[in-house]
Scaffold this motif. Structure first.
Motif, PDB file in Angstrom:
ATOM      1  N   LEU A   1       0.828  -0.963  -0.028  1.00  0.00           N
ATOM      2  CA  LEU A   1       0.068   0.042   0.134  1.00  0.00           C
ATOM      3  C   LEU A   1       0.757   1.361   0.021  1.00  0.00           C
ATOM      4  CD1 LEU A   1      -2.830   1.249   0.085  1.00  0.00           C
ATOM      5  CD2 LEU A   1      -2.790   1.006   2.603  1.00  0.00           C
ATOM      6  N   ALA A   2       1.996   1.234   0.578  1.00  0.00           N
ATOM      7  CA  ALA A   2       2.862   2.326   0.705  1.00  0.00           C
ATOM      8  C   ALA A   2       3.291   2.544  -0.770  1.00  0.00           C
ATOM      9  CB  ALA A   2       3.974   2.131   1.759  1.00  0.00           C
ATOM     10  N   VAL A   3       3.791   1.735  -1.413  1.00  0.00           N
ATOM     11  CA  VAL A   3       4.250   1.554  -2.640  1.00  0.00           C
ATOM     12  C   VAL A   3       3.053   2.501  -3.515  1.00  0.00           C
ATOM     13  CG1 VAL A   3       5.110   0.493  -4.900  1.00  0.00           C
ATOM     14  CG2 VAL A   3       5.879  -0.079  -2.774  1.00  0.00           C
ATOM     15  N   VAL A   4       1.911   1.949  -3.329  1.00  0.00           N
ATOM     16  CA  VAL A   4       0.637   2.511  -4.130  1.00  0.00           C
ATOM     17  C   VAL A   4       0.562   3.857  -3.922  1.00  0.00           C
ATOM     18  CG1 VAL A   4      -1.864   2.117  -4.619  1.00  0.00           C
ATOM     19  CG2 VAL A   4      -0.423   0.137  -4.629  1.00  0.00           C
ATOM     20  N   VAL A   5       0.310   4.217  -2.898  1.00  0.00           N
ATOM     21  CA  VAL A   5       0.256   5.614  -2.178  1.00  0.00           C
ATOM     22  C   VAL A   5       1.429   6.743  -3.038  1.00  0.00           C
ATOM     23  CG1 VAL A   5       0.262   7.135  -0.310  1.00  0.00           C
ATOM     24  CG2 VAL A   5      -1.045   5.042  -0.197  1.00  0.00           C
ATOM     25  N   VAL A   6       2.412   5.941  -2.832  1.00  0.00           N
ATOM     26  CA  VAL A   6       3.707   7.125  -3.621  1.00  0.00           C
ATOM     27  C   VAL A   6       3.456   7.094  -4.947  1.00  0.00           C
ATOM     28  CG1 VAL A   6       6.339   7.181  -3.933  1.00  0.00           C
ATOM     29  CG2 VAL A   6       5.650   6.464  -1.675  1.00  0.00           C
ATOM     30  N   LEU A   7       3.272   6.042  -5.717  1.00  0.00           N
ATOM     31  CA  LEU A   7       2.924   6.137  -7.099  1.00  0.00           C
ATOM     32  C   LEU A   7       1.734   6.894  -7.595  1.00  0.00           C
ATOM     33  CD1 LEU A   7       3.888   2.450  -8.242  1.00  0.00           C
ATOM     34  CD2 LEU A   7       5.201   4.519  -8.014  1.00  0.00           C
ATOM     35  N   ALA A   8       0.565   6.799  -6.441  1.00  0.00           N
ATOM     36  CA  ALA A   8      -0.589   7.454  -6.907  1.00  0.00           C
ATOM     37  C   ALA A   8      -0.368   8.970  -6.558  1.00  0.00           C
ATOM     38  CB  ALA A   8      -1.879   7.067  -6.064  1.00  0.00           C
ATOM     39  N   VAL A   9       0.278   9.468  -5.958  1.00  0.00           N
ATOM     40  CA  VAL A   9       0.586  10.821  -5.592  1.00  0.00           C
ATOM     41  C   VAL A   9       1.573  11.315  -6.780  1.00  0.00           C
ATOM     42  CG1 VAL A   9       1.869  12.471  -4.069  1.00  0.00           C
ATOM     43  CG2 VAL A   9       0.440  10.758  -3.102  1.00  0.00           C
ATOM     44  N   THR A  10       2.681  10.601  -7.072  1.00  0.00           N
ATOM     45  CA  THR A  10       3.422  10.802  -8.243  1.00  0.00           C
ATOM     46  C   THR A  10       2.823  11.011  -9.519  1.00  0.00           C
ATOM     47  OG1 THR A  10       5.289   9.729  -7.152  1.00  0.00           O
ATOM     48  CG2 THR A  10       5.615  10.440  -9.317  1.00  0.00           C
ATOM     49  N   PHE A  11       1.755  10.153 -10.008  1.00  0.00           N
ATOM     50  CA  PHE A  11       0.964  10.158 -10.987  1.00  0.00           C
ATOM     51  C   PHE A  11       0.160  11.373 -11.131  1.00  0.00           C
ATOM     52  CE2 PHE A  11      -2.887   9.034 -13.406  1.00  0.00           C
ATOM     53  CZ  PHE A  11      -2.225   8.864 -14.452  1.00  0.00           C
ATOM     54  N   ALA A  12      -0.347  11.829  -9.847  1.00  0.00           N
ATOM     55  CA  ALA A  12      -1.194  12.973  -9.963  1.00  0.00           C
ATOM     56  C   ALA A  12      -0.295  14.193 -10.079  1.00  0.00           C
ATOM     57  CB  ALA A  12      -1.796  13.063  -8.725  1.00  0.00           C
ATOM     58  N   VAL A  13       0.928  14.208  -9.795  1.00  0.00           N
ATOM     59  CA  VAL A  13       1.660  15.485  -9.852  1.00  0.00           C
ATOM     60  C   VAL A  13       2.185  15.347 -11.496  1.00  0.00           C
ATOM     61  CG1 VAL A  13       3.978  16.313  -9.206  1.00  0.00           C
ATOM     62  CG2 VAL A  13       2.532  15.578  -7.516  1.00  0.00           C
ATOM     63  N   ALA A  14       2.622  14.210 -12.010  1.00  0.00           N
ATOM     64  CA  ALA A  14       2.898  14.084 -13.314  1.00  0.00           C
ATOM     65  C   ALA A  14       1.947  14.520 -14.192  1.00  0.00           C
ATOM     66  CB  ALA A  14       3.158  12.505 -13.582  1.00  0.00           C
ATOM     67  N   VAL A  15       0.698  14.090 -14.001  1.00  0.00           N
ATOM     68  CA  VAL A  15      -0.456  14.508 -14.947  1.00  0.00           C
ATOM     69  C   VAL A  15      -0.656  15.947 -14.879  1.00  0.00           C
ATOM     70  CG1 VAL A  15      -2.938  14.566 -15.268  1.00  0.00           C
ATOM     71  CG2 VAL A  15      -1.596  12.532 -14.819  1.00  0.00           C
ATOM     72  N   ARG A  16      -0.651  16.599 -13.637  1.00  0.00           N
ATOM     73  CA  ARG A  16      -0.460  18.107 -13.429  1.00  0.00           C
ATOM     74  C   ARG A  16       0.502  18.930 -14.434  1.00  0.00           C
ATOM     75  NH1 ARG A  16      -1.873  21.392  -7.811  1.00  0.00           N
ATOM     76  NH2 ARG A  16      -1.985  23.567  -8.706  1.00  0.00           N
ATOM     77  N   GLN A  17       1.926  18.447 -13.993  1.00  0.00           N
ATOM     78  CA  GLN A  17       2.751  18.961 -14.605  1.00  0.00           C
ATOM     79  C   GLN A  17       3.115  18.494 -16.172  1.00  0.00           C
ATOM     80  OE1 GLN A  17       6.410  18.273 -12.549  1.00  0.00           O
ATOM     81  NE2 GLN A  17       5.936  19.482 -10.407  1.00  0.00           N
ATOM     82  N   GLY A  18       2.299  17.460 -16.681  1.00  0.00           N
ATOM     83  CA  GLY A  18       2.666  17.275 -17.995  1.00  0.00           C
ATOM     84  C   GLY A  18       3.822  16.368 -18.392  1.00  0.00           C
ATOM     85  N   ARG A  19       4.505  15.819 -17.310  1.00  0.00           N
ATOM     86  CA  ARG A  19       5.792  15.252 -17.596  1.00  0.00           C
ATOM     87  C   ARG A  19       5.788  14.117 -16.509  1.00  0.00           C
ATOM     88  NH1 ARG A  19      10.486  17.276 -14.735  1.00  0.00           N
ATOM     89  NH2 ARG A  19       9.724  19.000 -13.300  1.00  0.00           N
TER      90      ARG A  19
END
Length: 266
Positions: A18-36
């Motif tokens: 779950l810790a891995v999933v949470v880190v990746l989910a937050v990272t994905f959200a930031v990536a989509v917002r930044q476009g990279r």
């Protein structure tokens, strides 16, 4: 020696995942917002730290406290330094060329494709490579000579990685050396001191875990990390991107590809 607490370890595994999933989910959200999606590289090190923190908390009262603290601190120092280094390097930049090449021809939605091709594979690797830390947190018995050897390995690897990154950063800041090849400092003895250091760091963490049964069973985790760095995505992709530079062929002929050694004479 107290038997390994298999039930406690098994109960902790879903929380580490779950810790891995949470880190990746937050990272994905930031990536989509930044476009990279290259921000995934920034989250790589901190993702391991999240797993270590969760495992440390859940292993309280089960594993040896000295080993638990060692694994927590060494993983945290490595992961946070790596995340900060990559984050500062990529600050204000654009999508990494590697991700551009991978996602440029994505069928359908680019972000959904990135979830399958970037986040899912890296999440699985993160969970698997971190198994020595997870198992070692629950290992019983004091830290012996193998664990101390692991600390020494970690220290050597961390110095290679941190110093190699710093030397490369200073090299890139020098306009006079733009387009040339870094062949001084640690880069004189190996073409990839940072990747070599990363591999040795995780070998050291494995040795700390392997100091007590069943840590030795996690040997495939550092093996995967070494293979990835030396033969899959680390060294090969970097050298492919560098191959056009004047003098790089001579540098390859003279300098070890991974394990440090004195340079050959041309």
């Amino acid at each position: 020696m107290t038997p390994f607490p298999w039930a406690d370890f098994a109960a902790a595994l879903p929380w580490a995942a779950l810790a891995v999933v949470v880190v990746l989910a937050v990272t994905f959200a930031v990536a989509v917002r930044q476009g990279r999606h290259s921000v995934m590289d920034v989250a790589w090190g901190p993702g391991f730290v999240a797993v270590a923190v969760v495992s440390w908390f859940l292993s309280n009262g089960a594993g040896d406290d000295t080993r638990r603290l060692l694994l927590l601190l060494l993983t945290a120092v490595w992961g946070l330094r790596l995340g900060a280094h990559i984050g500062l390097r990529a600050r204000g930049g654009h999508e990494d060329p590697r991700y551009q090449a991978m996602l440029g021809s994505a069928p359908g939605n680019r972000d959904v494709y990135a979830l399958r091709r970037v986040y899912l594979p890296q999440g699985l690797v993160m969970f698997f490579v971190s198994l020595p830390v997870q198992v070692g947190m629950f290992a019983t018995g004091g830290v012996g000579w193998l664990g101390l050897l692991g600390v020494l390995f970690w220290l050597v690897g961390f110095l290679f990685e941190a110093v190699g990154d710093w030397q490369l950063q200073q090299f890139k800041r020098d306009p006079a050396r733009r387009g040339t090849v870094l062949d001084t400092g640690l880069w004189r003895y190996t073409r990839h001191p940072n990747y070599f250091g990363d591999a040795v760091v995780w070998t050291g963490l494995f040795l700390i875990a392997a100091d007590s049964w069943p840590g030795v069973l996690t040997v495939l985790s550092p093996a995967l990390m070494v293979w990835t760095l030396a033969a899959k995505t680390g060294k090969p992709l970097t050298e492919k991107a560098m191959s056009w530079r004047p003098g790089y062929r001579e540098y390859v002929e003279a300098t070890s590809g991974f394990i440090p050694r004195p340079p050959r004479r041309n």
